[in-house]
Design an enzyme around this catalytic site. Structure first.
Site, PDB file in Angstrom:
ATOM      1  N   ASP A   1     -11.865  18.504 -90.899  1.00 14.53           N
ATOM      2  CA  ASP A   1     -13.064  18.163 -91.351  1.00 14.53           C
ATOM      3  C   ASP A   1     -13.566  19.599 -91.276  1.00 14.53           C
ATOM      4  O   ASP A   1     -13.615  19.914 -90.647  1.00 14.53           O
ATOM      5  CB  ASP A   1     -13.594  16.781 -90.681  1.00 14.53           C
ATOM      6  CG  ASP A   1     -14.204  16.628 -92.043  1.00 14.53           C
ATOM      7  OD1 ASP A   1     -14.011  15.397 -91.680  1.00 14.53           O
ATOM      8  OD2 ASP A   1     -15.384  17.302 -92.145  1.00 14.53           O
TER       9      ASP A   1
ATOM     10  N   ASP B   1     -12.273  16.164 -97.959  1.00 17.43           N
ATOM     11  CA  ASP B   1     -12.196  17.991 -96.860  1.00 17.43           C
ATOM     12  C   ASP B   1     -12.037  17.130 -95.436  1.00 17.43           C
ATOM     13  O   ASP B   1     -11.805  17.809 -94.822  1.00 17.43           O
ATOM     14  CB  ASP B   1     -13.745  17.974 -96.765  1.00 17.43           C
ATOM     15  CG  ASP B   1     -15.017  17.102 -96.183  1.00 17.43           C
ATOM     16  OD1 ASP B   1     -14.646  15.881 -96.282  1.00 17.43           O
ATOM     17  OD2 ASP B   1     -16.058  18.015 -95.465  1.00 17.43           O
ATOM     18  N   GLU B   2     -10.577  16.186 -95.904  1.00 18.28           N
ATOM     19  CA  GLU B   2     -10.674  15.604 -94.715  1.00 18.28           C
ATOM     20  C   GLU B   2      -9.348  14.707 -94.483  1.00 18.28           C
ATOM     21  O   GLU B   2      -8.761  14.411 -95.159  1.00 18.28           O
ATOM     22  CB  GLU B   2     -12.119  14.619 -94.098  1.00 18.28           C
ATOM     23  CG  GLU B   2     -11.797  13.663 -92.813  1.00 18.28           C
ATOM     24  CD  GLU B   2     -12.924  12.543 -92.501  1.00 18.28           C
ATOM     25  OE1 GLU B   2     -13.309  12.244 -93.954  1.00 18.28           O
ATOM     26  OE2 GLU B   2     -12.531  11.065 -91.679  1.00 18.28           O
TER      27      GLU B   2
HETATM   28  N1  DCP Z   1     -20.124  13.993 -99.646  1.00 17.91           N
HETATM   29  C1  DCP Z   1     -21.116  13.598-101.359  1.00 17.91           C
HETATM   30  N2  DCP Z   1     -22.555  11.872-100.864  1.00 17.91           N
HETATM   31  C2  DCP Z   1     -22.613  11.960 -99.536  1.00 17.91           C
HETATM   32  C3  DCP Z   1     -21.845  12.400 -99.157  1.00 17.91           C
HETATM   33  C4  DCP Z   1     -20.799  13.315 -98.540  1.00 17.91           C
HETATM   34  O1  DCP Z   1     -21.299  13.668-101.984  1.00 17.91           O
HETATM   35  N3  DCP Z   1     -23.018  11.335 -99.215  1.00 17.91           N
HETATM   36  C5  DCP Z   1     -19.559  15.118-100.427  1.00 17.91           C
HETATM   37  C6  DCP Z   1     -19.689  16.421 -99.865  1.00 17.91           C
HETATM   38  C7  DCP Z   1     -19.917  16.857 -98.628  1.00 17.91           C
HETATM   39  C8  DCP Z   1     -18.481  16.194 -98.837  1.00 17.91           C
HETATM   40  O2  DCP Z   1     -18.310  15.474 -99.172  1.00 17.91           O
HETATM   41  O3  DCP Z   1     -19.759  18.081 -98.769  1.00 17.91           O
HETATM   42  C9  DCP Z   1     -17.655  16.201 -97.190  1.00 17.91           C
HETATM   43  O4  DCP Z   1     -18.540  14.775 -96.366  1.00 17.91           O
HETATM   44  P1  DCP Z   1     -19.060  15.497 -94.963  1.00 17.91           P
HETATM   45  O5  DCP Z   1     -19.305  14.042 -94.123  1.00 17.91           O
HETATM   46  O6  DCP Z   1     -17.271  15.669 -94.518  1.00 17.91           O
HETATM   47  O7  DCP Z   1     -20.226  16.618 -95.543  1.00 17.91           O
HETATM   48  P2  DCP Z   1     -19.831  17.805 -94.896  1.00 17.91           P
HETATM   49  O8  DCP Z   1     -18.155  18.024 -95.353  1.00 17.91           O
HETATM   50  O9  DCP Z   1     -20.814  17.891 -95.836  1.00 17.91           O
HETATM   51  O10 DCP Z   1     -20.714  18.363 -93.498  1.00 17.91           O
HETATM   52  P3  DCP Z   1     -19.691  18.025 -92.201  1.00 17.91           P
HETATM   53  O11 DCP Z   1     -19.960  18.969 -91.694  1.00 17.91           O
HETATM   54  O12 DCP Z   1     -21.042  17.266 -91.301  1.00 17.91           O
HETATM   55  O13 DCP Z   1     -18.459  17.364 -92.532  1.00 17.91           O
HETATM   56 CA    CA Z   2     -16.722  17.940 -93.781  1.00 20.00          CA
END
Ligand code: DCP
Ligand code: CA
Length: 406
Positions: A9, A104-105
């Protein structure tokens, strides 16, 4: 047979892509989601911003109050999609058993591929290095004998993490963690479990199965197995993906039925186009609505016959919408539509029906033109209304929240 599963991730994905492209943003509190004077929520917050209490899903106005010095950016979905594709391409070099879960996962079944790199640990280090060198992004990786434990491990290792749970330690690894860390436990499940005095995964794992089933039905059994670190789910390459959906948040909450229907038509066309691209048909159509007060509902309808036409998706979505929008309901904040229960197109009985055949040909023609000239090159009658509201680009309309089919 013992398996080695990785869950990979990317850290603070949207924000990290922006930071990779613009060095000025690095090391600073950054928020992707929009300007703080706009309605909407934080999509991604940099780890620097998280120190101020910011998190995804938080209203932008609250984020601004907590951290006015943060840099708020609109973001661009096409940049994230490109980064995502490159990320998945790197992973595919390490094992063909790759299952993207969101942009991203992904899960990777690494069984048998470890030895090429020396060890599973070294394989993970090599993956992290390539992602860093080629994309300037940070990945966190969890390694375990099954999906659920690998996912919890990657989450726990963040940011820039690498955590391996040795075979045999799955259950003891999960036991001390709060139940909210277990995939499948949402806010509602957490509240119910809390009421039962269950606050750790360990306590959940020793609960009686009967009690769990009485509260959560069939998913009670899955929760119980997950809590014990048991998960037989395979890593399934994309063709086996189970659903496709698109959703968007309106700039302003709305009760305007023609706007709702036009948006539904547009989102439905995007879903239909992806469905046809994957060569699948769907048996189930789901409508999602979030109201002004953030209550969110989904309503599904099972089709009598699997379909992949825009018209069927839209008609079913509209029916569900009509049923839902009875009087007195609040204005709508977000609308989404999805299809699931995907099947290979079988021998189509209704192909004898010429109107179905014509619809199919029409959809294919539209797909071809859109592939060549961009999604908005053709606008069906109903989506024309959207032109004044969302500026069309080749990508489609700039919708406020890019949807992720999770
Ligand atoms: N995303 C979004 N709205 C949300 C959650 C996520 O648009 N409510 C999008 C933005 C994030 C991407 O999806 O960058 C990936 O979600 P993640 O939950 O993996 O969050 P992040 O990658 O931002 O942070 P982490 O480091 O916790 O994985
Ligand atoms: Ca992420």
């Amino acid at each position: 047979m013992a398996r080695t599963i990785m869950h990979i991730d990317l850290d603070a994905f949207f924000v990290s892509v922006e930071q990779a492209l613009n060095p000025e943003l690095r090391g600073k509190p950054v928020v992707v989601g929009g300007k703080p004077d706009r309605r909407g929520v934080v999509a991604s917050a940099s780890y620097e911003a998280r120190r101020f209490g910011l998190y995804a899903g938080m209203p932008l106005t609250t984020a601004y109050r907590l951290c006015p010095q943060a840099i708020f950016i609109e973001g661009s979905f096409s940049r994230y999609r490109d980064a995502s594709q490159r990320f998945m391409t790197i992973l595919a070099d390490f094992s063909p058993y790759l299952e993207p879960v969101s942009l991203d996962e992904a899960y990777l079944d690494a069984t048998g591929f470890e030895s090429i790199h020396g060890s599973i640990h070294q394989m993970a280090v090599a993956i992290k290095q390539r992602i860093r060198n080629e994309l300037w992004l940070c990945a966190s990786i969890g390694i375990a004998s099954c999906k659920v434990v690998a996912k919890v491990a990657s989450e726990l290792s963040k940011p820039d993490g690498l955590l391996e749970v040795a075979k045999g330690n799955e259950r003891s690894f999960l036991a001390p963690l709060p139940i909210a860390k277990l995939p499948g436990v949402g806010k509602k499940t957490e509240r119910i479990l809390d009421g039962l005095g269950i606050n750790t995964i360990g306590k959940l794992s020793i609960m009686s199965l009967g009690v769990l089933k009485s509260h959560f039905g069939a998913s009670g059994e899955i929760l119980h197995r997950f809590a014990k670190g048991i998960d037989d789910r395979k890593v399934e390459p994309p063709s086996a993906a189970k659903s496709i959906s698109r959703e968007t948040t309106f700039g302003e909450d709305t009760r305007d039925r023609s706007l709702l229907k036009a948006t539904l038509r547009y989102l439905g066309e995007r879903v239909g186009s992806e469905l046809r691209q994957r060569g699948k048909q769907a048996r189930c159509v789901t409508l999602k609505l979030r109201y002004a007060d953030f209550t969110t509902i989904t309503r599904s309808h099972t089709l009598s016959q699997a379909s992949h036409t825009d018209q069927t998706i839209f008609d079913t979505g509209t029916k569900l919408l009509k049923r839902e929008l009875t009087q007195g309901k609040q204005p709508v904040r977000l609308i989404g539509i999805g299809v699931s229960n995907l099947v290979e197109p079988g021998r189509q009985l209704d192909m004898l029906d010429t109107s179905a055949q014509r619809l199919e040909q029409l959809n294919r023609a539209i797909d071809r033109i859109r592939k060549k000239y961009g999604f908005t090159a053709i606008q069906t009658g109903r989506t024309l209304l959207l032109k004044d509201i969302f500026p069309p680009t080749d990508e489609g309309y700039t919708l406020h929240t890019p949807s992720l089919s999770r």
